[in-house]
Design an enzyme around this catalytic site. Structure first.
Site, PDB file in Angstrom:
ATOM      1  N   LYS A 159      -9.320 -13.607  -8.562  1.00 26.96           N
ATOM      2  CA  LYS A 159     -10.232 -13.546  -7.419  1.00 26.96           C
ATOM      3  C   LYS A 159     -11.213 -12.368  -7.507  1.00 26.96           C
ATOM      4  O   LYS A 159     -10.824 -11.280  -7.964  1.00 26.96           O
ATOM      5  CB  LYS A 159      -9.362 -13.408  -6.163  1.00 26.96           C
ATOM      6  CG  LYS A 159     -10.083 -13.543  -4.873  1.00 26.96           C
ATOM      7  CD  LYS A 159      -9.105 -13.340  -3.721  1.00 26.96           C
ATOM      8  CE  LYS A 159      -9.864 -13.083  -2.435  1.00 26.96           C
ATOM      9  NZ  LYS A 159      -9.031 -12.675  -1.338  1.00 26.96           N
ATOM     10  N   LYS A 167     -13.301  -6.059  -5.013  1.00 28.22           N
ATOM     11  CA  LYS A 167     -13.845  -4.726  -5.242  1.00 28.22           C
ATOM     12  C   LYS A 167     -12.821  -3.817  -5.913  1.00 28.22           C
ATOM     13  O   LYS A 167     -13.161  -2.954  -6.712  1.00 28.22           O
ATOM     14  CB  LYS A 167     -14.246  -4.134  -3.894  1.00 28.22           C
ATOM     15  CG  LYS A 167     -15.300  -3.088  -4.037  1.00 28.22           C
ATOM     16  CD  LYS A 167     -15.936  -2.763  -2.707  1.00 28.22           C
ATOM     17  CE  LYS A 167     -17.411  -2.524  -2.926  1.00 28.22           C
ATOM     18  NZ  LYS A 167     -18.251  -2.860  -1.850  1.00 28.22           N
ATOM     19  N   LYS A 219       0.826  -1.213   0.000  1.00 24.54           N
ATOM     20  CA  LYS A 219       0.000   0.000   0.000  1.00 24.54           C
ATOM     21  C   LYS A 219       0.854   1.255   0.000  1.00 24.54           C
ATOM     22  O   LYS A 219       0.566   2.214  -0.738  1.00 24.54           O
ATOM     23  CB  LYS A 219      -0.937   0.005   1.217  1.00 24.54           C
ATOM     24  CG  LYS A 219      -2.069  -0.986   1.071  1.00 24.54           C
ATOM     25  CD  LYS A 219      -3.070  -0.878   2.203  1.00 24.54           C
ATOM     26  CE  LYS A 219      -4.169  -1.907   2.055  1.00 24.54           C
ATOM     27  NZ  LYS A 219      -4.961  -2.081   3.262  1.00 24.54           N
TER      28      LYS A 219
END
Ligand code: SF4
Length: 332
Positions: A195, A198, A115
């Site tokens: 997979k 979102k 991240k």
């Protein structure tokens, strides 16, 4: 008696990957553990992701997550379901833990590296994320934590923090263990690009509350076995995401029929998709109806969250008091 804790990100409306990967498991554990199972919408954690965080949406998304979990069968009167920011002890314990956690350990976390690598300026909160997670779990002396495998490192760190605290200040916290739901890894996105997630956008997900015509529009164009070019070509259900969906939504007879008929070209892909749509409709319709009811009565959802926060605090407050005593804060 052991105790379960799980944090739920307030990401808005969940998809079927979340449902089969986590939410269904919460319902099952909730029935087993009752008030010894705590589910927490982690709105404090949401602040650490500048890409997804929007203050105008956070409260709504927090409520949406509660509605979604109640709609799939988690009963707030049977478990403890609450919002993280409503129990301030999470932040207080987190601060104590930051003082015994080496920065180097935090910088080594894979999720942090992923991240932070995408950000120009990295907020300190992103680095501290796993410390807050450790506080979430240990505040309730939870020993059982249902998580995805991507959280393994964070649970290891939680165990390390518990050990360190116990060593420095005396035995206080149990070392929790992660319990994995392997099914979560196997739910493919409807776009066929790995997979369901979102972060890959709406083309990847089938929403738990998505209208059936919208779900069908995605399924209709979803990729199937690429080797099955013509209707008369035999297929291999083992490489087809539609078959994976059958395993989630269809009855055993339908699954067996598809397994046989696909391999001998006895069924076309459109009919196969229609059959899975039948299962999806049967499965999601009652969940969506319950969601509607809850959305029409948001006061009851808020009341349930307020009650959940009271119950969570009843456990958290004495633990935090013990921590304050052990670290030596002045009592007046
Ligand atoms: S028949 Fe069904 S399982 Fe077989 S390739 Fe087509 S969609 Fe996939």
């Amino acid at each position: 008696m052991s105790r379960v804790f799980s944090g739920i990100q307030p990401t808005g409306e969940p998809h079927i990957g979340n449902y089969f990967g986590a939410m269904q498991n919460y319902v099952k554990l909730g029935r087993e553990y009752g008030k010894q199972s705590l589910y927490c919408v982690v709105d404090l954690h949401a602040l650490t992701n500048p890409a997804a965080f929007d203050p105008a949406l956070l409260a709504q998304r927090t409520l949406d997550m509660a509605v979604a979990n109640f709609a799939v069968g988690l009963d707030p009167s049977q478990v403890i379901f609450f919002v993280q920011s409503h129990v301030p002890e999470h932040q207080e314990l987190s601060w104590v833990f930051t003082t015994i956690t080496p920065v180097g350990d935090l910088e080594r976390m894979t999720q942090y590296k992923d991240k932070s690598g995408q950000l120009e300026s990295v907020p300190a909160g992103l680095l501290m994320y796993p410390v807050l997670m450790a506080a979430d779990i240990l505040l309730y002396r939870a020993d059982t934590v249902p998580v995805g495998e991507d959280q393994t490192q964070h649970i290891e760190l939680t165990r390390e923090i518990a050990r360190k605290f116990n060593h420095s200040f005396g035995e206080t916290f149990p070392e929790p263990r992660a319990v994995y739901n392997k099914q979560a890894l196997r739910i493919p996105g409807v776009d066929g690009q790995g997979k369901m997630s979102k972060s890959k956008g709406e083309t990847s997900t089938l929403g738990l509350f998505e209208p059936m015509d919208s779900i069908w529009a995605k399924l209709r164009v979803a990729p199937t076995d690429p080797a099955r070019v013509r209707r008369t070509d035999p297929g291999n259900p083992d490489v087809c995401l539609i078959f994976d969906y059958h395993k989630l939504f269809s009855d055993l007879d339908t699954i067996q029929m598809v397994d046989v008929e696909c391999r001998r070209a006895g069924i076309g892909c459109v009919d196969c998709k229609k059959a899975v749509m039948t299962g999806i409709t049967a499965h999601l319709t009652p969940i969506q109806a319950r969601g509607e009811e809850l959305r029409d009565d948001l006061d009851s959802v808020r009341d349930a969250l307020a009650q959940g926060a009271r119950e969570a605090r009843a456990i958290a407050a004495p633990v935090m008091e013990e921590v304050r005593t052990k670290v030596g804060f002045l009592k007046l």
